[in-house]
Design an enzyme around this catalytic site. Structure first.
Site, mmCIF file in Angstrom:
data_model
loop_
_atom_site.group_PDB
_atom_site.id
_atom_site.type_symbol
_atom_site.label_atom_id
_atom_site.label_comp_id
_atom_site.label_asym_id
_atom_site.label_seq_id
_atom_site.Cartn_x
_atom_site.Cartn_y
_atom_site.Cartn_z
ATOM 1 N N LYS A 89 11.470 -14.262 -12.967
ATOM 2 C CA LYS A 89 12.161 -14.520 -11.508
ATOM 3 C C LYS A 89 12.903 -13.261 -10.997
ATOM 4 O O LYS A 89 13.518 -13.447 -10.089
ATOM 5 C CB LYS A 89 13.249 -15.680 -12.019
ATOM 6 C CG LYS A 89 12.516 -17.036 -12.329
ATOM 7 C CD LYS A 89 13.534 -18.076 -12.452
ATOM 8 C CE LYS A 89 13.201 -19.066 -13.368
ATOM 9 N NZ LYS A 89 12.287 -20.053 -12.538
ATOM 10 N N ASP B 75 23.495 -19.405 -18.153
ATOM 11 C CA ASP B 75 21.929 -19.333 -17.757
ATOM 12 C C ASP B 75 21.492 -18.674 -16.662
ATOM 13 O O ASP B 75 22.161 -18.835 -15.442
ATOM 14 C CB ASP B 75 21.411 -20.715 -17.448
ATOM 15 C CG ASP B 75 20.031 -20.690 -17.177
ATOM 16 O OD1 ASP B 75 19.328 -19.842 -17.069
ATOM 17 O OD2 ASP B 75 19.625 -22.011 -17.052
ATOM 18 N N HIS C 190 19.746 -27.133 -15.087
ATOM 19 C CA HIS C 190 18.388 -27.060 -15.417
ATOM 20 C C HIS C 190 18.186 -27.838 -16.610
ATOM 21 O O HIS C 190 19.131 -27.494 -17.547
ATOM 22 C CB HIS C 190 17.745 -25.513 -15.221
ATOM 23 C CG HIS C 190 16.538 -25.554 -15.285
ATOM 24 N ND1 HIS C 190 15.716 -25.870 -16.526
ATOM 25 C CD2 HIS C 190 15.280 -25.183 -14.437
ATOM 26 C CE1 HIS C 190 14.143 -25.507 -16.374
ATOM 27 N NE2 HIS C 190 14.242 -25.363 -14.816
ATOM 28 N N CYS D 124 13.191 -29.653 -12.180
ATOM 29 C CA CYS D 124 13.826 -29.663 -13.650
ATOM 30 C C CYS D 124 15.210 -30.011 -13.496
ATOM 31 O O CYS D 124 16.236 -29.489 -14.559
ATOM 32 C CB CYS D 124 13.531 -28.388 -14.412
ATOM 33 S SG CYS D 124 11.661 -28.206 -14.648
ATOM 34 N N GLN E 192 18.423 -17.513 -12.625
ATOM 35 C CA GLN E 192 18.282 -17.583 -11.344
ATOM 36 C C GLN E 192 18.995 -16.550 -10.676
ATOM 37 O O GLN E 192 19.163 -16.121 -9.438
ATOM 38 C CB GLN E 192 18.590 -18.921 -10.373
ATOM 39 C CG GLN E 192 17.551 -19.960 -10.795
ATOM 40 C CD GLN E 192 16.254 -19.739 -10.085
ATOM 41 O OE1 GLN E 192 16.290 -18.894 -9.189
ATOM 42 N NE2 GLN E 192 15.505 -20.557 -10.444
#
Ligand code: PLP
Length: 407
Positions: free
Chosen positions: A227, A201, A124, A364, A204
């Protein structure tokens, strides 16, 4: 998850009762942001009604109550990801700010000309742009691990590119476009063997799968509350104490100091060193409520979403001219697709008229779009409240797109 249990979970999300353009809402934009259960909404409202005051510095009862709830939320997050101590959990605005914190503070302090930052083709922009700027500032260089055609990371290429020049590996846990779940333990082992640090990261991932930061051996892990059924404007950075202790503060001001004179400032201990100013108290507490909601359901949700992902692939594959981008084994419930020459925004608009919310665009991930050879995709993404019926509505709305475009 038994159907009754699923129904009772859906019941807890008031927005799912909304109708959109006269149709039952089919919410499939969960990778952008999930909806919120009553318990999260009520916790935030109760906090403002009964407990609000500024945290940490007050001696009065309300300030102590707010501080207790805020720090309790931090401990819930610590337990959820199995961090060694709560001081290793720093509240941020979200995953983006957490990555910026590491890139600016760790990167500017420890990177030198000739050093390499390894990213992947599926990152991303939040895990690209901060590193690009730090690379420009320090003389370090960015190298990129490619993906295979099914959307999995090319681990052989990663092994070849990894050497002692690489000081940081920045990788997403789950791709927000392809749904690929990256092999984090394998990556940390490979990276640590050459002395590199690993930032994962987790934006998600955390709403969908169980993460143990100690077992996975990650150095930094970033989190996005919105999220994972929590409020917007809050998230966190996990960092190993040894690393966070060695890093300078990212932002400066009140609340992060031990002592200040006009000549010199000394900084507070973790995590306060990285949390200047009044924090987002209410949403941190709301995130705590989201974790209490999610944690006992996580394994069932994972199972349900895995089955629903297979079902979605099955139903979408029946639609002539539709191409799914990302078919890696064990992928998560994020399904990106294109349909012949139809622009993804047109797909999104027609689906919206049928009450189906999906996202369309580059998500993104412009470098990934370039690799896939598309400008944009449409994306359906799942959460624990989605059902087969939702996917059936999606499939028939996609047939409507074909009719509209005369395909
Ligand atoms: N990383 C990935 C993979 C994402 O999908 C997103 C959100 O879209 C982010 C980072 C940004 O997270 P946040 O909204 O918490 O800043």
């Amino acid at each position: 998850m038994a159907l009754a249990a699923l129904e009772s979970t859906r019941e807890q999300f008031p927005i799912l009762k909304e109708t959109i353009r006269g149709k039952r809402l089919v919410y499939l934009d969960n990778a952008a942001s999930t909806q919120k259960p009553d318990v999260v909404i009520d916790t935030i409202s109760d906090y403002y009604r009964h407990s609000h005051a500024n945290v940490h510095r007050g001696v009065h009862a309300l300030s102590q109550r707010a501080t207790d709830q805020f720090e309790h939320a931090r401990r819930l997050l610590q337990g959820f990801i199995n961090a060694r101590e709560d001081a290793e959990v720093v509240f941020t605005k979200g995953s983006t700010e957490a990555i910026n914190l590491v890139a600016a503070s760790w990167g500017r302090t420890f990177l030198q000309p000739g050093d390499r930052i390894m990213l992947t083709e599926m990152e991303h922009h939040a895990n690209i742009v901060p590193w690009q700027v730090v690379a420009q500032q320090t003389g370090a260089e960015i190298i990129v691990v490619p993906i295979l055609d099914d959307g999995s990371l090319d681990m052989e290429a990663m092994a070849k590119l990894l050497d002692e020049r690489v000081k940081m590996v920045g990788v997403t846990h789950v791709s927000n476009v392809l749904g690929t779940v990256n092999p984090i333990l394998e990556i940390t082992q490979m990276a640590h063997a050459v002395g590199a640090k690993v930032l994962v990261d987790g934006a998600q991932a955390l709403g969908h799968l169980r993460m143990d930061v100690q077992a996975a051996g990650v150095d930094f892990y970033t989190m996005a509350s919105h999220k994972m059924y929590g409020p917007t404007g809050i998230g966190a950075l996990y960092g190993r104490r040894e690393l966070l202790d060695a890093m300078p503060p990212y932002q400066l001001g009140g609340g992060m100091i031990r002592s200040v004179t006009f000549e010199k400032t000394t900084y507070a201990a973790l995590p306060d060193k990285f949390e200047p100013g009044t924090p987002n108290i209410a949403d941190a507490i709301g995130l705590g409520a989201a974790i209490e909601f999610l944690s006992p359901r996580l394994e069932d949700a994972h199972h349900l979403e895995s089955e629903l992902t297979l079902y979605t692939h099955e139903r979408l594959s029946e639609i002539p001219g539709l191409k799914i981008h990302g078919t890696a084994p064990g992928k998560a419930g994020t399904i990106s697709f294109t349909m012949a020459d139809v622009h993804p925004h047109d797909i999104g608009t027609i689906l919206d008229s049928e009450g189906v919310a999906v996202r369309a665009g580059h998500h993104c991930c412009q470098p990934l779009m370039a690799r896939l050879g598309v400008a944009a995709t449409a994306r359906a993404s799942l959460a624990l409240y989605n059902t087969r019926e939702d996917i059936d509505v999606l499939a028939s709305a996609l047939r409507r797109v074909r009719e509209v475009f005369g395909l």
